[in-house]
Design an enzyme around this catalytic site. Structure first.
Site, PDB file in Angstrom:
ATOM      1  N   SER A 201       2.403 -10.896  -2.715  1.00 13.47           N
ATOM      2  CA  SER A 201       3.851 -10.694  -3.001  1.00 13.47           C
ATOM      3  C   SER A 201       4.230 -12.315  -2.544  1.00 13.47           C
ATOM      4  O   SER A 201       5.208 -12.863  -3.217  1.00 13.47           O
ATOM      5  CB  SER A 201       4.503  -9.762  -2.427  1.00 13.47           C
ATOM      6  OG  SER A 201       4.405  -8.615  -2.588  1.00 13.47           O
TER       7      SER A 201
ATOM      8  N   GLU B 257       2.242  -7.367 -10.646  1.00  8.87           N
ATOM      9  CA  GLU B 257       3.449  -8.330 -11.108  1.00  8.87           C
ATOM     10  C   GLU B 257       4.758  -8.172 -10.588  1.00  8.87           C
ATOM     11  O   GLU B 257       5.894  -8.006 -10.955  1.00  8.87           O
ATOM     12  CB  GLU B 257       3.446  -8.222 -12.762  1.00  8.87           C
ATOM     13  CG  GLU B 257       2.185  -8.674 -13.287  1.00  8.87           C
ATOM     14  CD  GLU B 257       2.136  -8.614 -14.681  1.00  8.87           C
ATOM     15  OE1 GLU B 257       3.598  -9.047 -15.426  1.00  8.87           O
ATOM     16  OE2 GLU B 257       1.419  -8.403 -15.448  1.00  8.87           O
TER      17      GLU B 257
ATOM     18  N   ALA C 216      -5.445 -16.055 -12.470  1.00 15.14           N
ATOM     19  CA  ALA C 216      -6.094 -16.091 -11.035  1.00 15.14           C
ATOM     20  C   ALA C 216      -5.004 -16.758 -10.050  1.00 15.14           C
ATOM     21  O   ALA C 216      -5.077 -17.759  -9.723  1.00 15.14           O
ATOM     22  CB  ALA C 216      -7.375 -16.694 -10.826  1.00 15.14           C
TER      23      ALA C 216
ATOM     24  N   GLU D  64      -4.402 -13.899  -3.516  1.00 18.18           N
ATOM     25  CA  GLU D  64      -5.276 -14.245  -2.670  1.00 18.18           C
ATOM     26  C   GLU D  64      -5.353 -13.151  -1.600  1.00 18.18           C
ATOM     27  O   GLU D  64      -4.262 -12.458  -1.604  1.00 18.18           O
ATOM     28  CB  GLU D  64      -5.302 -15.602  -2.004  1.00 18.18           C
ATOM     29  CG  GLU D  64      -5.545 -16.711  -2.869  1.00 18.18           C
ATOM     30  CD  GLU D  64      -5.453 -18.312  -2.454  1.00 18.18           C
ATOM     31  OE1 GLU D  64      -5.577 -18.072  -0.975  1.00 18.18           O
ATOM     32  OE2 GLU D  64      -5.181 -19.052  -3.055  1.00 18.18           O
TER      33      GLU D  64
ATOM     34  N   GLY E 135      -0.545  22.475 -13.393  1.00 18.91           N
ATOM     35  CA  GLY E 135      -1.165  23.334 -12.259  1.00 18.91           C
ATOM     36  C   GLY E 135      -2.518  22.779 -11.958  1.00 18.91           C
ATOM     37  O   GLY E 135      -2.785  21.647 -11.989  1.00 18.91           O
ATOM     38  N   GLY E 136      -3.663  23.820 -11.889  1.00 21.54           N
ATOM     39  CA  GLY E 136      -4.926  23.352 -11.558  1.00 21.54           C
ATOM     40  C   GLY E 136      -5.530  22.420 -12.629  1.00 21.54           C
ATOM     41  O   GLY E 136      -6.213  21.559 -12.277  1.00 21.54           O
TER      42      GLY E 136
ATOM     43  N   GLN F  93      13.073  28.532 -15.801  1.00 17.40           N
ATOM     44  CA  GLN F  93      14.156  27.382 -15.621  1.00 17.40           C
ATOM     45  C   GLN F  93      13.776  26.300 -14.887  1.00 17.40           C
ATOM     46  O   GLN F  93      14.120  25.104 -15.180  1.00 17.40           O
ATOM     47  CB  GLN F  93      15.325  28.224 -15.012  1.00 17.40           C
ATOM     48  CG  GLN F  93      16.017  29.217 -16.096  1.00 17.40           C
ATOM     49  CD  GLN F  93      17.397  29.642 -15.398  1.00 17.40           C
ATOM     50  OE1 GLN F  93      17.602  29.765 -14.256  1.00 17.40           O
ATOM     51  NE2 GLN F  93      18.666  30.115 -16.260  1.00 17.40           N
TER      52      GLN F  93
ATOM     53  N   GLN G 238       2.161  18.922 -11.976  1.00 16.99           N
ATOM     54  CA  GLN G 238       2.576  20.011 -11.316  1.00 16.99           C
ATOM     55  C   GLN G 238       2.759  21.041 -12.502  1.00 16.99           C
ATOM     56  O   GLN G 238       2.410  22.132 -12.267  1.00 16.99           O
ATOM     57  CB  GLN G 238       4.142  19.771 -10.803  1.00 16.99           C
ATOM     58  CG  GLN G 238       4.275  21.028  -9.959  1.00 16.99           C
ATOM     59  CD  GLN G 238       3.382  20.957  -8.553  1.00 16.99           C
ATOM     60  OE1 GLN G 238       3.034  19.923  -8.266  1.00 16.99           O
ATOM     61  NE2 GLN G 238       3.457  21.832  -7.791  1.00 16.99           N
TER      62      GLN G 238
END
Length: 404
Positions: free
Chosen positions: A143, A380, A135, A138, A356-357, A296, A353
């Site tokens: 950072s 981190e 912990a 905050e 695809g779908g 390709q 990619q």
């Protein structure tokens, strides 16, 4: 089956190679009943507890929670940490999370806890019988760690009163204890208005401590236990302080320095899994009378992903190897963390990619990986912070060289 020829690299000992194979075999059996899936909020806490228990019983968490009753200094093998995280992440992101948080959450105890505190907590964490949490962050101190406002003031008797909030805390809903960083003296400020790191101390706080509560559950794109914590007049024994008063910032940085390389390892696991999924898919997917693999542009995407992941793997295990030798590797670790997380993100995007779908369908492996990888570029030490660290180290070395 994915290639594992990198285990022959000179960075590893036979023990490391054997460990990686054992973890892979265990994970293949543990997750054979289902494909890794997007865990929902209702199941994620219970599943995390189950994974911690299973990792402990299998003996894996002892690598992230070193405990030797006779040792005065905790010995972390960073190559082992990175190898285990890469392997677990390839199989299941939540398993990697559960393993990593046991180490990060208890690392400050291993590094600076008293003999009594180590004996009280570490064996249970290593066995998977207690869940740990780190912990530090905050709302206005992520950072910029020195900006924390959570306070711990001396009270009557040998105790502290802890007040404030912590947020973005992994395991925040399920931990049995927290390593909490708080100010024991008021912040000092530089001329530019930024706070110095002096006056921060670390404490172990049990989850059943009066005045402690989980203020809010935080839901993120890759579900795992994450929360905002509240401390209101929590009375903490001075014996639960980790290390000298005012040395908490250094302890936090030491803890993060150990585990940051393993974040790169986890990213490699995600990136490699995406590449492996893409390879199998494009070989089987018919397209224009051929297969997707015959195009390709597909081949170029695969080549880019493989090259970037492999280059990041070299940087990661170089950093881990050098750290295990005792070298100063601040720059190398920052490079590894940045290279691995960024290259994994690109490899996963290419895999989506190629699918695809199907690549954006909830429950597909590459869709889960797309969500899993994103946080690694932030926690981190965000990529932008890693760039600052690398540049600082380069400039310091250049100044020293000019001075000589």
């Amino acid at each position: 089956m994915r290639a594992r020829d990198f285990l022959d690299w000179p960075f590893f000992t036979p023990a490391h190679r054997e460990l990686a194979e054992r973890v892979d075999s265990w994970a293949a059996q543990r997750f054979s009943a289902r494909e890794p899936q997007a865990h929902d909020r209702d199941s994620v806490d219970a599943l995390c507890r189950e994974l911690v228990r299973d990792l402990g019983r299998a003996g894996w968490t002892r690598y992230s929670v070193p405990f030797d009753p006779e040792a005065t200094v905790a010995e972390f093998d960073v190559r082992s940490l990175a190898l285990i995280r890469e392997t677990l992440a390839w199989h299941d992101g939540l398993a990697d999370f559960a393993f990593a948080m046991q180490g990060l959450g208890s690392g400050a105890i291993a590094l600076a806890g008293s003999r009594e505190i180590k004996h009280r907590y570490l064996p249970r964490v290593a066995a998977g019988e207690a869940i740990a949490a780190f912990a530090l962050s905050e709302a206005d101190a992520g950072s910029d760690v020195a900006a924390i406002k959570c306070s711990a003031r001396r009270d009557t008797g040998d105790t502290y009163l802890l007040d404030g909030q912590k947020t973005w805390i992994s395991n925040g809903c399920i931990a049995d204890f927290y390593c909490v960083f708080a100010r024991t003296t008021p912040a000092e400020f530089r001329p530019d208005g930024s706070a110095t790191a002096r006056g921060i101390s670390a404490f172990v706080v049990d989850a059943d401590t009066a005045g402690f509560s989980v203020a809010k559950r935080i839901d993120v794109i890759a579900p795992h236990p994450l929360a905002t914590l509240s401390f209101t007049g929590c009375r903490i024994p001075a014996s639960h302080r980790l290390g000298p008063e005012g040395e908490g910032f250094k302890l936090a940085m030491r803890t993060l320095d150990i585990f940051r390389t393993s974040v790169a390892g986890a990213a490699l696991g995600f990136g490699q899994r995406a590449l492996d999924e893409a390879l199998q898919h494009c070989l089987a997917r018919p397209m224009f009378g051929k297969t997707l693999a015959d195009l390709q542009l597909t081949q170029a995407a695969l080549a880019d992903a493989a090259t970037e992941v492999d280059a990041a793997r070299l940087q990661t295990y170089r950093a881990a190897w050098r750290r295990d030798r005792g070298d100063a590797v601040t720059k190398e670790v920052a490079m590894a963390k940045m290279a691995a997380t960024e290259s994994a993100q690109r490899a996963i995007d290419r895999a989506v990619q190629i699918f695809g779908g199907r690549g954006v369908v909830n429950g597909e492996v590459v869709e889960r990986l797309y969500r899993d990888i994103r946080a690694l570029r932030i926690y981190e030490g965000a990529t932008e912070v890693q760039k600052l660290i690398i540049a600082r180290e380069l400039l310091n070395a250049a100044r020293e060289g000019r001075a000589r």
